[in-house]
Scaffold this motif. Structure first.
Motif, PDB file in Angstrom:
ATOM      1  N   VAL A 210       9.198  35.306  70.683  1.00  0.00           N
ATOM      2  CA  VAL A 210       7.956  35.097  69.940  1.00  0.00           C
ATOM      3  C   VAL A 210       7.305  33.822  70.455  1.00  0.00           C
ATOM      4  CG1 VAL A 210       6.963  34.481  67.705  1.00  0.00           C
ATOM      5  CG2 VAL A 210       8.715  36.235  67.835  1.00  0.00           C
ATOM      6  N   ARG A 211       5.994  33.885  70.607  1.00  0.00           N
ATOM      7  CA  ARG A 211       5.228  32.691  70.957  1.00  0.00           C
ATOM      8  C   ARG A 211       3.970  32.683  70.090  1.00  0.00           C
ATOM      9  NH1 ARG A 211       3.128  31.143  77.103  1.00  0.00           N
ATOM     10  NH2 ARG A 211       2.393  29.020  76.628  1.00  0.00           N
ATOM     11  N   PHE A 212       3.804  31.629  69.316  1.00  0.00           N
ATOM     12  CA  PHE A 212       2.582  31.546  68.519  1.00  0.00           C
ATOM     13  C   PHE A 212       2.016  30.135  68.580  1.00  0.00           C
ATOM     14  CE2 PHE A 212       5.819  30.507  65.272  1.00  0.00           C
ATOM     15  CZ  PHE A 212       5.263  29.384  64.675  1.00  0.00           C
ATOM     16  N   GLU A 213       0.711  30.064  68.335  1.00  0.00           N
ATOM     17  CA  GLU A 213       0.011  28.791  68.312  1.00  0.00           C
ATOM     18  C   GLU A 213      -0.812  28.680  67.035  1.00  0.00           C
ATOM     19  OE1 GLU A 213      -2.439  28.221  71.734  1.00  0.00           O
ATOM     20  OE2 GLU A 213      -0.745  28.229  73.147  1.00  0.00           O
ATOM     21  N   VAL A 214      -0.829  27.499  66.478  1.00  0.00           N
ATOM     22  CA  VAL A 214      -1.788  27.132  65.431  1.00  0.00           C
ATOM     23  C   VAL A 214      -2.719  26.125  66.086  1.00  0.00           C
ATOM     24  CG1 VAL A 214      -2.092  26.198  63.120  1.00  0.00           C
ATOM     25  CG2 VAL A 214      -0.027  27.503  63.674  1.00  0.00           C
ATOM     26  N   GLN A 215      -3.989  26.495  66.191  1.00  0.00           N
ATOM     27  CA  GLN A 215      -4.945  25.743  67.000  1.00  0.00           C
ATOM     28  C   GLN A 215      -6.012  25.075  66.130  1.00  0.00           C
ATOM     29  OE1 GLN A 215      -6.609  28.875  69.378  1.00  0.00           O
ATOM     30  NE2 GLN A 215      -4.919  28.883  70.853  1.00  0.00           N
ATOM     31  N   GLY A 216      -6.158  23.781  66.289  1.00  0.00           N
ATOM     32  CA  GLY A 216      -7.267  23.064  65.676  1.00  0.00           C
ATOM     33  C   GLY A 216      -8.461  23.110  66.615  1.00  0.00           C
ATOM     34  N   ILE A 217      -9.534  23.761  66.191  1.00  0.00           N
ATOM     35  CA  ILE A 217     -10.710  23.956  67.049  1.00  0.00           C
ATOM     36  C   ILE A 217     -11.698  22.811  66.823  1.00  0.00           C
ATOM     37  CG2 ILE A 217     -12.541  25.533  67.716  1.00  0.00           C
ATOM     38  CD1 ILE A 217      -9.670  26.601  68.154  1.00  0.00           C
ATOM     39  N   VAL A 218     -12.023  22.124  67.914  1.00  0.00           N
ATOM     40  CA  VAL A 218     -12.978  21.019  67.872  1.00  0.00           C
ATOM     41  C   VAL A 218     -14.093  21.324  68.866  1.00  0.00           C
ATOM     42  CG1 VAL A 218     -13.334  18.540  68.211  1.00  0.00           C
ATOM     43  CG2 VAL A 218     -11.154  19.372  67.267  1.00  0.00           C
ATOM     44  N   GLU A 219     -15.313  21.425  68.359  1.00  0.00           N
ATOM     45  CA  GLU A 219     -16.475  21.763  69.184  1.00  0.00           C
ATOM     46  C   GLU A 219     -16.231  23.027  70.006  1.00  0.00           C
ATOM     47  OE1 GLU A 219     -17.470  18.270  71.418  1.00  0.00           O
ATOM     48  OE2 GLU A 219     -18.260  17.212  69.662  1.00  0.00           O
ATOM     49  N   GLY A 220     -15.644  24.029  69.340  1.00  0.00           N
ATOM     50  CA  GLY A 220     -15.474  25.345  69.936  1.00  0.00           C
ATOM     51  C   GLY A 220     -14.233  25.525  70.794  1.00  0.00           C
ATOM     52  N   GLU A 221     -13.444  24.466  71.004  1.00  0.00           N
ATOM     53  CA  GLU A 221     -12.281  24.551  71.874  1.00  0.00           C
ATOM     54  C   GLU A 221     -11.010  24.159  71.126  1.00  0.00           C
ATOM     55  OE1 GLU A 221     -12.263  25.659  74.949  1.00  0.00           O
ATOM     56  OE2 GLU A 221     -14.445  25.917  75.069  1.00  0.00           O
ATOM     57  N   PRO A 222      -9.850  24.813  71.480  1.00  0.00           N
ATOM     58  CA  PRO A 222      -8.578  24.395  70.879  1.00  0.00           C
ATOM     59  C   PRO A 222      -8.145  23.039  71.443  1.00  0.00           C
ATOM     60  CG  PRO A 222      -8.214  26.161  72.470  1.00  0.00           C
ATOM     61  CD  PRO A 222      -9.689  25.985  72.361  1.00  0.00           C
ATOM     62  N   ARG A 223      -8.195  22.017  70.625  1.00  0.00           N
ATOM     63  CA  ARG A 223      -7.922  20.655  71.073  1.00  0.00           C
ATOM     64  C   ARG A 223      -6.621  20.084  70.497  1.00  0.00           C
ATOM     65  NH1 ARG A 223     -11.160  19.970  75.463  1.00  0.00           N
ATOM     66  NH2 ARG A 223     -13.377  20.284  74.966  1.00  0.00           N
ATOM     67  N   ILE A 224      -6.206  20.568  69.333  1.00  0.00           N
ATOM     68  CA  ILE A 224      -4.964  20.106  68.708  1.00  0.00           C
ATOM     69  C   ILE A 224      -4.142  21.353  68.426  1.00  0.00           C
ATOM     70  CG2 ILE A 224      -3.926  18.802  66.832  1.00  0.00           C
ATOM     71  CD1 ILE A 224      -6.689  17.519  66.360  1.00  0.00           C
ATOM     72  N   VAL A 225      -3.002  21.492  69.114  1.00  0.00           N
ATOM     73  CA  VAL A 225      -2.262  22.756  69.088  1.00  0.00           C
ATOM     74  C   VAL A 225      -0.796  22.496  68.736  1.00  0.00           C
ATOM     75  CG1 VAL A 225      -1.545  24.774  70.428  1.00  0.00           C
ATOM     76  CG2 VAL A 225      -3.786  23.712  70.855  1.00  0.00           C
ATOM     77  N   ILE A 226      -0.289  23.275  67.791  1.00  0.00           N
ATOM     78  CA  ILE A 226       1.146  23.332  67.508  1.00  0.00           C
ATOM     79  C   ILE A 226       1.632  24.697  67.967  1.00  0.00           C
ATOM     80  CG2 ILE A 226       2.918  23.352  65.720  1.00  0.00           C
ATOM     81  CD1 ILE A 226       1.199  21.396  64.131  1.00  0.00           C
ATOM     82  N   GLU A 227       2.570  24.688  68.903  1.00  0.00           N
ATOM     83  CA  GLU A 227       3.040  25.919  69.546  1.00  0.00           C
ATOM     84  C   GLU A 227       4.547  26.063  69.369  1.00  0.00           C
ATOM     85  OE1 GLU A 227       3.037  27.971  74.016  1.00  0.00           O
ATOM     86  OE2 GLU A 227       2.690  25.826  73.800  1.00  0.00           O
ATOM     87  N   HIS A 228       4.989  27.264  69.033  1.00  0.00           N
ATOM     88  CA  HIS A 228       6.408  27.577  68.958  1.00  0.00           C
ATOM     89  C   HIS A 228       6.735  28.691  69.947  1.00  0.00           C
ATOM     90  CE1 HIS A 228       7.894  25.731  64.960  1.00  0.00           C
ATOM     91  NE2 HIS A 228       6.846  25.058  65.397  1.00  0.00           N
ATOM     92  N   VAL A 229       7.763  28.469  70.755  1.00  0.00           N
ATOM     93  CA  VAL A 229       8.260  29.474  71.690  1.00  0.00           C
ATOM     94  C   VAL A 229       9.731  29.686  71.350  1.00  0.00           C
ATOM     95  CG1 VAL A 229       8.648  30.101  74.091  1.00  0.00           C
ATOM     96  CG2 VAL A 229       6.660  28.698  73.478  1.00  0.00           C
ATOM     97  N   THR A 230      10.039  30.891  70.882  1.00  0.00           N
ATOM     98  CA  THR A 230      11.375  31.164  70.366  1.00  0.00           C
ATOM     99  C   THR A 230      11.941  32.420  71.013  1.00  0.00           C
ATOM    100  OG1 THR A 230      10.739  30.201  68.244  1.00  0.00           O
ATOM    101  CG2 THR A 230      12.713  31.559  68.274  1.00  0.00           C
ATOM    102  N   ARG A 231      13.172  32.333  71.477  1.00  0.00           N
ATOM    103  CA  ARG A 231      13.858  33.473  72.091  1.00  0.00           C
ATOM    104  C   ARG A 231      15.195  33.701  71.406  1.00  0.00           C
ATOM    105  NH1 ARG A 231      11.736  30.265  76.226  1.00  0.00           N
ATOM    106  NH2 ARG A 231      10.502  31.347  77.829  1.00  0.00           N
ATOM    107  N   ILE A 232      15.705  34.920  71.541  1.00  0.00           N
ATOM    108  CA  ILE A 232      17.073  35.192  71.107  1.00  0.00           C
ATOM    109  C   ILE A 232      18.025  35.178  72.298  1.00  0.00           C
ATOM    110  CG2 ILE A 232      17.097  37.732  71.265  1.00  0.00           C
ATOM    111  CD1 ILE A 232      18.568  35.446  68.476  1.00  0.00           C
TER     112      ILE A 232
END
Length: 363
Positions: A250-272
């Motif tokens: 699984v790979r997901f991002e929570v993106q803070g959009i500033v002036e139309g662009e993702p500038r502050i991102v929390i990303e998780h990359v998880t494998r089994i």
């Protein structure tokens, strides 16, 4: 010495007992449990210390709070019982205790929390004189104070990215791994943790907190989610088999959009298993790491690998998160009663801890 109670003795609670015992300014005076089977057991046993602490766990909440503890480390889960967790925490604040906890996601950024929750906490503070500080276990400092500190070293900044990259094959939490995150489930299974709006519910507060610290306005918060199946059945030491064709990464991002662009991102990359999603980011070695990347001039990358005594980095990361919370207790006791977040509570040196060990093996 500051009298401290640990409420809950699951994964976070066991680590909290160890952290309180190791802190030179704290004295463990109580342990609250919900499981009657743990009632009466010594805190040292529940904390995996390999020695007795002379503090017996109890299910009698009122009796413990009636002793007037100065601090409560609330380690019970709030994932599926947020209302109950909030009620417990308010109870402790009304008793006059400083409370630290990872259980209330909405209060990571307390200034932008739902008004009804914020008002309930502030009413309890006014009534009892306690305080509250909430920080995450994934760990919270990796999504707030660390990236903000590093951002100050840059000249220009395009993107701040906070990553958690983990192989869950050594993580002994089958309910969370299989059902909350969906590993080993058919690809048409909808994992609760990945459902629309849930990642923002959990990590959006930290996006807002960083935006506030950086002095930028968010247009919105977006989510992206990618899932990949296993190419072959894999067997894990602690959780058994995960079948071919079921979810393996699984790979997901929570993106803070500033002036139309993702500038502050929390990303998780998880494998089994490391073989799944080989093109996605991987830890430098071992089963996981936390990483902060500042894209800009200069580009800055910092990777943190926290490992417990048995070599487990997931548990090591949780331990550092607990350390952040427990380490804030003495500062909060000296501060005015109130509701605090990571921008309020300083990260301080480990005064009095150098060379000190709790003994035992971290669970």
């Amino acid at each position: 010495m500051i009298s401290a109670v640990v409420w809950g003795t699951g994964n976070v609670g066991r680590l909290s007992i160890r952290a309180v015992e190791a802190h030179p300014a704290l004295k463990l005076t109580g342990v609250i449990v919900h499981d009657p089977g743990k009632d009466g057991r010594d805190a040292g046993d529940l904390g995996g210390l390999g020695r007795r602490l002379g503090v017996a766990a109890t299910t009698e909440i009122d009796a413990v709070l009636a002793t007037g503890p100065q601090a409560v480390v609330y380690a019970a889960s709030g994932d599926i019982r947020p209302d109950d967790a909030l009620a417990d925490i308010l109870r402790a604040i009304r008793a006059g205790a400083v409370v630290v906890t990872p259980a209330l996601y909405a209060l990571y950024d307390q200034r932008n929390a739902p008004p009804e929750m914020r008002e309930a906490v502030l009413d309890a503070v006014a009534e009892g004189g306690g305080s509250l500080f909430v920080s995450g276990v994934d760990p919270g400092w990796g999504n707030d104070v660390l990236p903000l500190l590093i951002s100050g070293l840059g000249g220009t900044i395009d993107v701040i990215r906070c990553q958690e990259i983990f192989d869950y094959s050594t993580y002994d939490q089958p309910d969370s791994v299989r059902y909350l995150v969906g590993m080993g489930q058919p690809m048409d299974y909808e994992p609760p943790m990945l459902a629309a709006t849930v990642p923002t519910m959990v990590w959006g507060g930290q996006i807002r907190l960083m935006a506030r610290a950086l002095g930028v306005d968010l247009d919105e918060i977006r989510e992206t989610v990618d899932r990949l199946p296993l190419d072959a059945t894999v067997t894990t030491t602690s959780m058994g088999d995960f079948e071919k064709g079921t979810q393996g990464a699984v790979r997901f991002e929570v993106q803070g959009i500033v002036e139309g662009e993702p500038r502050i991102v929390i990303e998780h990359v998880t494998r089994i298993h490391p073989s799944c999603a080989p093109d996605w980011p991987s830890p430098p070695d071992g089963d996981g790491a936390h990483r902060v990347v500042i894209e800009g001039d200069p580009r800055i990358e910092v990777t943190v690998e926290a490992t417990d005594e048995e070599g487990n980095r997931a548990a090591g990361g949780n331990a550092t998160a607990v350390g952040r919370l427990v380490g804030a207790v003495d500062w909060l006791v000296d501060a005015e009663p109130g509701l605090y977040d990571a921008l309020d509570v300083p990260l301080r040196p480990a005064v009095g801890k150098l060379g000190k060990t709790t003994g035992g093996t971290a669970p």
